[in-house]
Structures are given as C-alpha cells and as structure tokens.
Design a protein around this motif. Structure first.
Motif, short mmCIF file in Angstrom:
data_model
loop_
_atom_site.label_atom_id
_atom_site.label_comp_id
_atom_site.label_asym_id
_atom_site.label_seq_id
_atom_site.Cartn_x
_atom_site.Cartn_y
_atom_site.Cartn_z
N GLY A 176 0.81 -1.21 0.00
CA GLY A 176 0.00 0.00 0.00
C GLY A 176 0.85 1.26 0.00
O GLY A 176 0.47 2.29 -0.58
N THR A 177 2.03 1.18 0.66
CA THR A 177 2.95 2.32 0.69
C THR A 177 3.69 2.46 -0.63
O THR A 177 3.98 3.57 -1.09
CB THR A 177 3.96 2.13 1.84
N HIS A 178 4.00 1.31 -1.25
CA HIS A 178 4.75 1.30 -2.52
C HIS A 178 3.99 0.46 -3.54
O HIS A 178 4.38 -0.68 -3.84
CB HIS A 178 6.16 0.74 -2.31
N PRO A 179 2.89 0.98 -4.08
CA PRO A 179 2.06 0.18 -5.00
C PRO A 179 2.76 -0.21 -6.30
O PRO A 179 2.30 -1.10 -7.01
CB PRO A 179 0.87 1.09 -5.27
N ASP A 180 3.88 0.45 -6.62
CA ASP A 180 4.60 0.15 -7.85
C ASP A 180 5.66 -0.93 -7.66
O ASP A 180 6.29 -1.36 -8.63
CB ASP A 180 5.27 1.42 -8.40
N TRP A 181 5.87 -1.40 -6.44
CA TRP A 181 6.90 -2.40 -6.18
C TRP A 181 6.47 -3.78 -6.67
O TRP A 181 5.29 -4.13 -6.63
CB TRP A 181 7.22 -2.47 -4.69
N THR A 182 7.47 -4.56 -7.09
CA THR A 182 7.21 -5.96 -7.46
C THR A 182 7.14 -6.82 -6.20
O THR A 182 7.52 -6.38 -5.10
CB THR A 182 8.32 -6.49 -8.37
N GLY A 183 6.69 -8.04 -6.37
CA GLY A 183 6.65 -8.97 -5.25
C GLY A 183 8.04 -9.21 -4.67
O GLY A 183 8.20 -9.32 -3.44
N GLN A 184 9.05 -9.30 -5.53
CA GLN A 184 10.41 -9.53 -5.05
C GLN A 184 10.92 -8.34 -4.25
O GLN A 184 11.61 -8.52 -3.24
CB GLN A 184 11.34 -9.79 -6.24
N GLN A 185 10.58 -7.14 -4.66
CA GLN A 185 10.99 -5.96 -3.91
C GLN A 185 10.34 -5.94 -2.53
O GLN A 185 10.99 -5.60 -1.53
CB GLN A 185 10.64 -4.68 -4.68
N ALA A 190 10.37 -1.55 7.78
CA ALA A 190 10.24 -1.78 6.34
C ALA A 190 9.57 -0.59 5.65
O ALA A 190 9.95 -0.21 4.54
CB ALA A 190 9.44 -3.05 6.09
N VAL A 191 8.57 -0.01 6.29
CA VAL A 191 7.86 1.13 5.71
C VAL A 191 8.69 2.41 5.83
O VAL A 191 8.74 3.23 4.91
CB VAL A 191 6.49 1.32 6.40
N ARG A 192 9.38 2.57 6.95
CA ARG A 192 10.10 3.81 7.22
C ARG A 192 11.41 3.92 6.46
O ARG A 192 11.79 5.01 5.99
CB ARG A 192 10.36 3.90 8.73
N ASN A 193 12.12 2.79 6.32
CA ASN A 193 13.44 2.84 5.70
C ASN A 193 13.36 3.25 4.23
O ASN A 193 12.47 2.83 3.50
CB ASN A 193 14.12 1.47 5.79
N THR A 194 14.34 4.03 3.81
CA THR A 194 14.44 4.39 2.39
C THR A 194 15.46 3.51 1.67
O THR A 194 15.66 3.65 0.47
CB THR A 194 14.84 5.87 2.23
N VAL A 195 16.12 2.62 2.43
CA VAL A 195 17.11 1.72 1.85
C VAL A 195 16.74 0.29 2.21
O VAL A 195 16.39 0.00 3.36
CB VAL A 195 18.53 2.04 2.38
N PHE A 196 16.81 -0.59 1.22
CA PHE A 196 16.69 -2.03 1.48
C PHE A 196 17.64 -2.78 0.57
O PHE A 196 18.20 -2.22 -0.37
CB PHE A 196 15.24 -2.51 1.35
#
Length: 278
Positions: free
Chosen positions: A73-82, A112-118
C-alpha cells in the motif's frame, strides 16, 4: 518463515533449515507465532467466545501477509520480489540464532515502511559436492535500493555465524554509494575450500550508514555435501532371473540399511566411507 514468541525466542515448533535437497537458506525471517490472540471462527471446535489464543507458524503467517499488504500500500509500484527483499532486509535481527534457524530476524513492518534503503534479502552461495575441485567459488549479486531523494553511502561487512570460517564469504567492495531513487550492486564470493564437508555455513551482510546504524542486512549461506558413495547390488536367483522386490540388508555393525531390489534386479544405497556387510 519461522515463529518466535514475545521475547523473540525461537518457538520449539518453528521449522528450521537447511532446505532439503540443496541445503538452501530456510527460513528467511520470523514473525510472532506463540500465544497469539486472534478472532475465533464460529465454526471452530476449539475454544469458545469471539477470540482464542493459539500458537503455530499458521499464526505467524498472517503477520507477514499483513505486513506485505501494508508495504504494498505504501509502494504500489513495487514488485513482489521488492516487497519480499524489503521485509527480509529490515527485520529486527536476532543474532543469537543462525539464518538457518531464524532467518534474518523478526518481522519489523515499521522499519520496512520507514526505511528508504533495502537490500537483497537472501543470497545463497550454493551447494557443492564433497569432491568439488580445489579453488571452487561462486559469485552472487547483492543489490541495494535507495528510494530516498539523496544518495546514500553504505559501509558493508560480513558477519559470519558461529562455526563459520571468516574465509568463506567475501565482498567485492567495503562500501557502496547508492544514488537517489536508484540501485547499486556488490558481489558476494563464496569460497568452498573454507567449507568443511557435510556442513552448512551462514552469516549476514550488514549495511550501515555514516552514523553506524545498520539500515539493511542480507542473510547468506552455503552447503558442502558430506562424503558418500553409491553401493550397487545385483541380485538374481539360481536361474539368473532378477530377484525383483527382494530386500538386502547392509550394515556396518552399528546400523542397518534396507535396500529394495528393483524390477531389473539391482538396488543402490548411498553410504559414507567404511566397511559394510551385505
């Protein structure tokens, strides 16, 4: 996925690795699964009322599924792997357990929601035979993603698990700068000369910022098979016909193995080096 209690202690029923067949990393993370209070179905035979307390990985699973939904919901453009990588690489680490016991750590959806790096959540160096040639290595890519508006420099280090030689895993660079809204790669090299036969090795790659805070971590592992050989037995009757369906007992004097003869009159057992009676 594994299960932990409220103190992040691994549950006795939590499934652990290595993965059957290839010695792969399992689980990849844990989630609360002990004495979880949840809504009770009106059709459930156990308990009474609207709620009941239960334990199991089936109670940990909804935590992970819900976390993935919130992150999507926070990143609707992300893939499942992301989504998967973000959840695994931002867990609350439980370093008293190896990745083969508790993965990268306990699910932390806030991080996971707060971080800008993964980072890539899990990287398996691979499975090798005990007879792998000297100098055998594997190389795998670890990707760091920065969703922020400014570049980020990450300082990288490998933290091997207890019993894992520091010579097993190495990185192509001690640090990496990830551009804004971009990615950067490093290479993980696994040296199988440093892995004893019949053992799984593991660890984590820690990525810290300039303040020394770990912002992402990646579980790593590898497996070198134990020394073994195939014993093939041909069984025929006095007329030379296959003794299909018969059983042959193989023992080293301490344990017994049963070999079933197939339709072609042969059977095979995989055994460690030693003296055996057939």
């Amino acid at each position: 996925m594994g299960a932990v209690d409220g103190s992040d202690d691994l549950a006795w029923f939590s499934s652990t690795g290595p993965r059957m067949g290839d010695g792969g990393l399992k689980p990849e993370l844990t989630a609360p699964g002990v004495d979880v209070l949840a809504a009770r179905s009106q059709y459930a035979s156990e308990g009474s009322g609207y709620y009941q307390t239960m334990s199991g990985t089936s109670m940990a699973t909804p935590h992970v599924a819900g976390a993935a939904a919130l992150l999507a919901g926070t990143h609707p453009d992300w893939t499942g792997q992301q989504l998967k990588d973000a959840l695994i690489s931002t867990t609350a680490r439980t370093p008293r357990y190896t990745p083969y016991a508790a993965g990268s750590g306990r699910l932390d959806i806030a991080a996971a929601v707060r971080n800008t790096v993964f980072a890539t959540g899990s990287v398996y160096g691979g499975y090798r035979s005990f007879s792998a040639p000297a100098g055998e290595k594997s190389q795998k890519t670890v990707t760091y993603t920065n969703t922020g508006s400014s570049p980020v420099t990450l300082h990288l280090s490998v933290q091997p698990s207890a019993g894992t030689s520091p010579d097993v895993f190495s990185l192509s660079a001690p640090s990496v700068t990830v551009p804004a809204n971009g990615t950067a790669d490093v290479t993980l090299t696994t040296s199988f000369d440093a892995v004893q036969t019949g053992t799984s090795v593991s660890g984590q790659i820690l990525a810290t910022d300039d303040a020394g805070t770990t912002v992402a971590h990646t579980i790593i592992g590898a497996y070198k098979d134990y020394e073994h050989y195939d014993l093939k037995v041909t069984a025929r009757d006095r007329s030379g016909r296959p003794l299909a369906g018969s059983e042959v007992q193989v023992t080293d004097g301490k344990s017994w193995n049963t070999m079933v003869i197939g339709a072609d009159g042969t059977g095979t057992l995989t055994l460690t080096p030693g003296n055996y009676t057939v």
